[in-house]
Structure formats: C-alpha cells, structure tokens
Write a protein that holds these residues in place. Sequence first.
Motif, PDB file in Angstrom:
ATOM      1  N   ALA A  81       0.838  -1.208   0.000  1.00 22.27           N
ATOM      2  CA  ALA A  81       0.000   0.000   0.000  1.00 22.27           C
ATOM      3  C   ALA A  81       0.863   1.245   0.000  1.00 22.27           C
ATOM      4  O   ALA A  81       2.012   1.233   0.458  1.00 22.27           O
ATOM      5  N   ARG A  82       0.279   2.328  -0.504  1.00 26.20           N
ATOM      6  CA  ARG A  82       0.913   3.635  -0.495  1.00 26.20           C
ATOM      7  C   ARG A  82       0.203   4.508   0.528  1.00 26.20           C
ATOM      8  O   ARG A  82      -1.028   4.541   0.581  1.00 26.20           O
ATOM      9  N   SER A  83       0.983   5.207   1.338  1.00 24.71           N
ATOM     10  CA  SER A  83       0.391   6.002   2.419  1.00 24.71           C
ATOM     11  C   SER A  83       0.937   7.422   2.405  1.00 24.71           C
ATOM     12  O   SER A  83       2.141   7.635   2.529  1.00 24.71           O
ATOM     13  N   GLY A  84       0.014   8.388   2.280  1.00 23.35           N
ATOM     14  CA  GLY A  84       0.391   9.788   2.378  1.00 23.35           C
ATOM     15  C   GLY A  84       0.322  10.274   3.818  1.00 23.35           C
ATOM     16  O   GLY A  84      -0.089   9.549   4.733  1.00 23.35           O
ATOM     17  N   MET A  85       0.710  11.512   4.032  1.00 27.57           N
ATOM     18  CA  MET A  85       0.753  12.085   5.366  1.00 27.57           C
ATOM     19  C   MET A  85      -0.432  13.009   5.619  1.00 27.57           C
ATOM     20  O   MET A  85      -1.001  13.582   4.700  1.00 27.57           O
ATOM     21  N   GLY A  86      -0.774  13.143   6.897  1.00 27.53           N
ATOM     22  CA  GLY A  86      -1.859  14.024   7.296  1.00 27.53           C
ATOM     23  C   GLY A  86      -1.462  14.891   8.474  1.00 27.53           C
ATOM     24  O   GLY A  86      -0.373  14.758   9.036  1.00 27.53           O
ATOM     25  N   MET A 227      -5.144   4.638   2.947  1.00 27.83           N
ATOM     26  CA  MET A 227      -4.050   4.244   2.062  1.00 27.83           C
ATOM     27  C   MET A 227      -4.586   3.956   0.660  1.00 27.83           C
ATOM     28  O   MET A 227      -5.799   3.916   0.446  1.00 27.83           O
ATOM     29  N   GLU A 228      -3.672   3.727  -0.254  1.00 29.70           N
ATOM     30  CA  GLU A 228      -4.030   3.375  -1.628  1.00 29.70           C
ATOM     31  C   GLU A 228      -3.308   2.097  -1.994  1.00 29.70           C
ATOM     32  O   GLU A 228      -2.262   1.769  -1.436  1.00 29.70           O
TER      33      GLU A 228
END
Length: 230
Positions: A81-86, A227-228
């Motif tokens: 999975a790809r995970s961005g930040m928040g 996630m994506e």
Amino acid sequence: MSNPALAMLSSMATRSLLAELVAEYGRGAGRAVHLQSAGGVDVARRVEAGEVVDVVVLASGAIGQLIAQGLLAADSRVDVARSGMGVAVRAGSARPAIGSAQALRDALLSAASIGYSTGPSGKYLLSLFERWGVMPQIAQRIVQAPAGVPVATLVARGEVEIGLQQLSELLGVPGIAVLGPLPADIQHVTMFSAAMSSRCAQPQAARALLAFLADPAAAPCKQRHGMESA
C-alpha cells in the motif's frame, strides 16, 4: 483453524489495515495470522536479531535493507500500500488552515509544539523544515514521538499542539481532529512492502498471504484505512 498459524511483524503505520486484512485472510484460508506491530526501527532490529517470523511488512526501504542482509526472501517481495501524510490537532482546539504549503508553514511556525514520528514521515518532515529554512525557529518546539507511539497519541494528550504523520495512523483516533492530508505539492507518500522471512517454515502459506495482501480486491480496505493500493 487446524493449520499452523503464521507470524507477522509490521510497523505501526499499517497495523489497523493489516489487522483487518489478516482477519479476512484467516477466515478464508482457515489459518490464523498472529500480527505484532511496533515502531519500524524496532521491527527491523527484531528481524536482524533473529526473531522467528514468517512475514514482515515495513516501509519499502526497510524491506529492501532486510532483503540485502539475506533475512527476507527477495523473490517473495510485494508492494502492499501507499500512504500519504496528514495533519491533526486536539479535538475541540483551533483548526488552522493547511490547504497550501504556505498555510501549513505558517501554522507550524505559530504552533507551540509540533509532533512528528521516528519513521519515514518524520525523516521527511525534518528535511522539509530544513528546505523551508524554519528549523532555527522551531527546533525547540518539535517533539519526536517515541518509537511505536503514534503522534496522534501525543496530540490527544495535549502534549503537542499539532501533529503530522501517516494519515493511516491518524484516522479513527479518539481525541483528535484530522485537518486533512498534506498539500499535494509537499505531500510525501511512503510505500509499504512485505516479504517472507528467509527462515520461514511455511513458505507456501506465507506466499499465499503475501498474494492476498497485494491483491487488487483489497483496495477498498486500504482506502478505508487512509491508504491506496500499491
């Protein structure tokens, strides 16, 4: 379940996602998966120390390092999975604007304290602060969460005014308000990968689990956890 259980180690960022996925896998395969999650640095150290484990899920770079050391099987590697930040603040507190890089920069400069992690997102933030040239102003106000402790925990306790980490680690945490993802032009995406231990006693079962984690059918679950698909 009569089949021997599989042992899995992961970083905290993928804990909630993997808990849901391995439960679903276990129901379908008739094989339990015992998941343990800790700080990514600690997980890597445990693998290096020889802990018995079947599957490891970490940031892609860390998986690559363990493969290079011969501890994980290179031909078993999958991207999960790809995970961005928040960005998050304590529930009920003021909600600063973060819709642009400049707005987020201003919010951080105004914050009494800023929380960040020991993982890939934390390393990225330090480089971002250096690039922005704000480190001299905020150096005394940045607080690194201990390994294995989500930044959201510090935010919820009021120990930091604003926290930044993987979005997946902020969603659903009581006591905080998620302001949203980082602006697109400064967003940092971490790829999480998985691989089988070189000493895995159940390689066929481990590979089946890895295929399940990477299956496109898991995309909705990954989206629910911020996630994506890889």
